[in-house]
Design an enzyme around this catalytic site. Structure first.
Site: not given
Ligand code: MOS
Length: 733
Positions: A463, A626, A632, A695-699
Site C-alpha cells: 500500500t 499522490p 492504490q 482518511k485512507g485509500v486502500g479500499e
Molecule cells: Mo483489508 S480486506 O482490511 O486487508
C-alpha cells in the site's frame, strides 16, 4: 510547512522489490531447514477414520508425517485459537482432531529434507474418511438463512412508503464467491533458535496478531516468538488472520526441534478465506421528482459451520442517500465451506454494488440522468446515524469526475452509441468507505548526525506504508527524507493492529506525530538544561524542529542545534515511543467517497466487454502520497473490473469443493483487460478527523467500480445483467 507530505514520493521499498533484494516469507534460509507439504481433505464434511502414512515414511528423506494423532501439543483452550480479527465461533485448528469441516482442509503434514520429497511423499499418504452429507450452495440453502444482526435501525415505515411511492424499483443482485489470489503464496519459515525461542518469517498483514496466536496456541511466552514480515507480496485481506501453514510449520519445528518451512500451494490457498457470495434484494421507492421515499436492502451472505463471518453489506444503503425511511437486514446461510474472510472493502464492494445498480435502474425509470438522481438524493448527514460528516466532498467528486469523463456527451438512450461492431456504454456509480483510525504506536530514534529511524510493527502490504512513514517522519522532524530509515513488519517493534480497513495511514500518522512530539519535548528538556539556553522559558507547543535546530516559533532567533543538545545531553541516540488513537466521539460520520465513471465497448455479436475508460474521482481527505495513493485507487479499480467481468470461484456442489482453484481458471483482469484509468483526488480539507485530515485509500477504489461497469453495460446493450461476473454468455442470453 510540509516538504514531503503531499508529494508524489517514489516507493521507499521500490528498489528492493524490483531488484529482488526484498525477501518474502518463503525466501529466508537457514542451515538444516526442513520442508513441509500439506495433505488436504478430499471430502467436505465428516471425520477422518484412519491415516496410513507408512508408505510416505518409507521414502528416503522423509522425516515425519504429522497428523491429529501424531503431533506436538497444542492447547485445548478454544479462545487461544481466536486471533485478533477472528469472527465469533470456534476457529478451525490445523491437525487438531479428526473432524473435517471443509474440502481442502489440511489433514496431515509431510516433513522432509527437501520440498520435492515432501511433495511426492504427500501423494502416498492414505486417508480414509467417514463422509457426511454436505451443503455448499447458497442458493439452495437461502431458505435456511438466519438473522445475523440488524445492520442499522429501521427508519420510518419503509414497507408502506415503498408501496405508496410514485416510482418503485425492486430487483435481486448476486455477487459470487471470489478469492484474493495475491501473487505471493502463503508461507511460514520457522527458525528453531535452539534456546526455546522461535523466529517466524510469515506472510501476514499483522505480525503481532501472528505472534499472539502462536504464543497462545503453543503455550509459549510472547517474547519467545518473534514474527518477521518485512515485505508482503499482496494480501487484500487474505493475510489478516493466521494462515493454515503457520500452525503447521510451528508444529513441525517442535516435532523435529529443527527449522521448518511450509508453503501452501495456490490450490490449498483457496481454503484460507474468500469474499462470501451475496444475494441482495433492493427495493427503492421514489417520488417522480427523483427524491427517495424508501430504501430497503436485504442481504443474504454465507459463513461456515464453525464461525460466523459477516460484514455490513446493507448499511451503506441506509447511510448514503437522503430517504425518510429505510429497512435493512443482513442474514446468513451456514455452509460446509471454510469461513469467509475480509477481501478488499468487505461488505462495501458487494453491498454498494447492489445499491448503485438499483439506483441506476431507478434513474432509468424516473427518466433522470444517473448523476442528477444522486444529486437529488444527496445527504449532508449520515442517514443511519443522523450525524454530519467530518467532511464530505462527494458533490465535487461527481462534478470533477463527470467533467474529466465527458459525461455530458452521453446520449441517455441505451444502444444509442456505437462504433462499428461495438456498442458503447457510459455508466457511473457512487463509492463510499469507512475512514477509520486504530490505536497504533511508533518509535523514533534520532541520532546526533541528523538521521532518524522510525519504526512500527505494522505491515506494508504493498500500500505504500514504508514510504508514507518516511514522508511523515521527515516532515515531523524537519529532516531530509533520505535521512529517514523505516522499520516495520517485526513483532518486536511498537504495537500495531493488523494492516487493513484502510486505517493504517491515519493510524501510523497519529503514532509518528505523537512520537515526534515526545522527541521535541525531550530535546526541549535537554536544551533548557544548557547554560544560558536560548530556549529558557519556551513552552513545548511553541517549539518546532527546523533545519537541524529546535526553534521557538514565536521568535526564530531563539534556537539550539539538535546536535548541540544531544552533545550536551551526552546522547548519540534519542529514542521516544508513543501511541495515538482515534478521536472518534460518534458525533460525526467518517467516510471517504468517490464517483466512478466507466466506458465500455461491447461487441454486439460476441458479447465481449472491454472497459475502455474509467475515471474515479475520490474524496479521501489529505493525500499523503499522490503517487502511491493513485496506485492504490488504480488497483482498486482493477479489482472492481475483475469483480464486474471476470472473477468467480466455482463450487462443484457434488464434492463441496472449489473447482477453479488455480490462476488458469480463476480469471482476473490481465494487462489486455485494463485500459485507461484516471484517478482524481478531490481536495477535501478535514481538520476534525485527525490532525492531518487523513482518511485512507486502500479500499475506496474498488467500491462502486463494478456497479459503474454494470451500468455502462446496460447503457451499451439495453440488457441488465444483475449477477456478477457479467460474462459474454449472460449478455447474449
Ligand atoms: Mo483489508 S480486506 O482490511 O486487508
Amino acid at each position: 510547512m510540509h516538504a514531503h507530505i503531499g508529494q508524489p514520493t517514489s516507493r521507499y521499498d521500490g528498489r528492493a522489490k524490483v531488484t529482488g533484494g526484498a525477501k518474502y516469507a518463503a525466501e529466508f534460509n537457514t542451515e538444516g531447514l526442513a520442508h513441509g507439504f500439506i495433505v488436504t481433505s478430499r471430502i467436505a464434511k465428516g471425520r477422518i477414520k484412519r491415516i496410513d502414512a507408512s508408505e510416505a515414511l518409507r521414502v528416503p528423506g522423509v522425516l515425519d508425517v504429522l497428523t491429529h494423532e501424531h503431533r506436538p501439543n497444542m492447547t485445548v483452550r478454544d479462545k487461544a485459537y481466536q486471533d485478533d480479527v477472528a469472527p465469533g465461533g470456534s476457529p478451525y485448528r490445523p491437525l487438531y482432531d479428526d473432524k473435517v469441516l471443509f474440502s481442502e482442509q489440511p489433514v496431515a503434514l509431510v516433513i522432509a529434507e527437501e520440498w520435492d520429497i515432501a511433495k511426492y511423499a504427500a501423494t502416498l499418504v492414505r486417508v480414509d474418511y467417514e463422509e457426511e452429507p454436505h451443503a455448499t450452495d447458497i442458493h439452495a440453502q437461502r431458505g435456511e438463512a438466519y438473522e445475523h444482526k440488524k445492520p442499522a435501525k429501521p427508519r420510518g415505515k419503509a414497507e408502506k412508503a415503498f408501496e405508496a411511492a410514485d416510482v418503485q424499483h425492486e430487483a435481486e443482485y448476486f455477487t459470487p464467491v471470489e478469492h484474493h489470489n495475491p501473487m505471493e503464496l502463503f508461507a511460514s519459515t520457522v527458525i528453531w533458535e535452539g534456546d526455546g525461542r522461535i523466529t517466524v518469517y510469515d506472510k501476514t498483514q499483522g505480525v503481532q496478531n501472528v505472534q499472539r496466536y502462536v504464543a497462545a496456541v503453543f503455550r509459549m511466552k510472547a517474547d519467545d516468538v518473534r514474527v518477521v514480515s518485512p515485505y508482503v507480496g499482496g494480501a487484500f485481506g487474505s493475510g489478516l488472520r493466521p494462515g493454515h501453514q503457520l500452525a503447521l510449520a510451528v508444529l513441525a519445528a517442535k516435532a523435529l526441534s529443527r527449522s521448518v518451512r511450509v508453503v501452501m500451494t495456490r490450490q490449498q490457498m483457496f481454503a484460507l478465506g474468500y469474499r462470501p457470495a451475496m444475494i441482495q434484494r433492493l427495493r427503492l421507492g421514489a417520488k417522480s421528482g427523483g427524491t427517495l421515499d424508501a430504501v430497503m436492502h436485504e442481504a443474504i451472505g454465507m459463513t461456515s459451520q464453525y464461525e460466523e463471518f459477516a460484514r455490513d453489506d446493507a448499511s451503506w444503503s441506509g447511510a448514503l442517500y437522503k430517504s425518510p425511511s429505510s429497512l435493512l437486514s443482513q442474514r446468513l446461510v451456514r455452509l460446509d465451506l471454510p469461513t469467509p474472510t475480509d477481501m478488499r472493502a468487505p461488505g462495501g464492494a458487494t453491498g454498494v454494488y447492489g445499491l448503485e445498480c438499483a439506483m441506476d435502474e431507478l434513474a432509468v425509470k424516473l427518466g433522470l440522468d444517473p448523476v442528477e438522481l444522486r444529486l437529488r438524493c444527496y445527504s449532508d448527514r449520515d442517514q443511519n446515524q443522523g450525524v454530519p460528516y467530518t467532511s464530505k466532498k462527494l458533490r465535487e467528486c461527481y462534478a470533477q469526475g463527470a467533467e474529466a469523463f465527458g459525461w455530458q456527451k452521453r446520449n441517455p438512450q441505451p444502444r444509442s452509441m456505437r462504433d462499428g461492431h461495438d456498442l458503447i456504454g457510459h455508466g457511473m456509480a457512487t463509492g463510499i468507505w469507512e475512514a477509520m483510525q486504530m490505536k497504533t504506536a511508533a518509535r523514533i530514534a534520532l541520532t546526533a548526525n541528523g538521521h532518524a529511524e522510525v519504526s512500527c510493527a505494522t505491515a506494508d502490504i504493498g500500500t505504500g506504508t514504508y514510504t508514507i512513514m518516511a514522508q511523515l517522519a521527515a516532515d515531523m522532524l524537519e529532516l531530509p527524507i533520505d535521512n529517514i530509515t523505516v522499520k516495520l513488519g517485526d513483532s518486536s517493534l511498537p504495537a500495531s493492529p493488523v494492516e487493513g480497513g484502510s486505517w493504517m495511514a491515519a493510524s501510523v500518522a497519529g503514532a509518528i506525530g505523537a512520537a515526534a512530539e515526545k522527541v521535541r519535548k525531550e530535546l526541549l528538556r535537554l536544551a533548557k538544561k544548557m547554560k544560558d539556553s536560548p530556549l529558557a522559558g519556551v513552552k513545548l507547543a511553541e517549539v518546532t524542529l527546523s533545519d537541524g535546530k529546535l526553534v521557538s516559533a514565536d521568535d526564530t532567533s531563539r534556537s539550539v542545534a539538535v546536535a548541540d543538545i544531544m552533545r550536551h545531553g551526552k546522547l548519540d541516540r534519542l529514542e521516544q515511543e508513543a501511541a495515538a488513537d482515534s478521536n472518534d466521539d460518534g458525533k460525526r460520520a467518517r467516510y471517504a467517497h468517490s464517483a466512478v465513471f466507466a466506458e465500455v465497448r461491447v461487441d454486439e455479436q460476441l458479447g465481449i466487454v472491454r472497459v475502455t475508460r474509467i475515471v474515479n474521482a475520490v474524496a479521501a481527505g489529505r493525500i499523503i502520497n499522490p503517487k502511491t495513493a493513485r496506485s492504490q485507487v488504480m488497483g482498486g479499480v482493477v479489482f472492481g473490473l475483475g469483480m464486474a467481468l471476470h472473477e468467480e470461484t466455482h463450487i462443484d456442489h457434488r464434492f463441496g469443493r472449489f473447482v477453479n482453484a488455480n490462476l488458469g481458471e480463476y480469471h482476473v483482469p490481465a494487462n489486455a483487460d485494463v485500459h485507461d484509468i484516471e484517478v482524481i483526488f478531490v481536495d477535501e480539507p478535514d481538520d476534525i478527523i485527525n490532525p492531518l485530515g487523513i482518511k485512507g485509500v486502500g479500499e475506496i477504489g474498488v467500491v462502486g467500480t463494478a456497479a459503474a461497469i454494470a451500468n455502462a453495460i446496460y447503457h451499451a446493450t439495453g440488457k441488465r445483467v444483475r449477477d456478477l461476473p457479467i460474462t459474454p454468455d449472460k449478455i447474449l442470453r
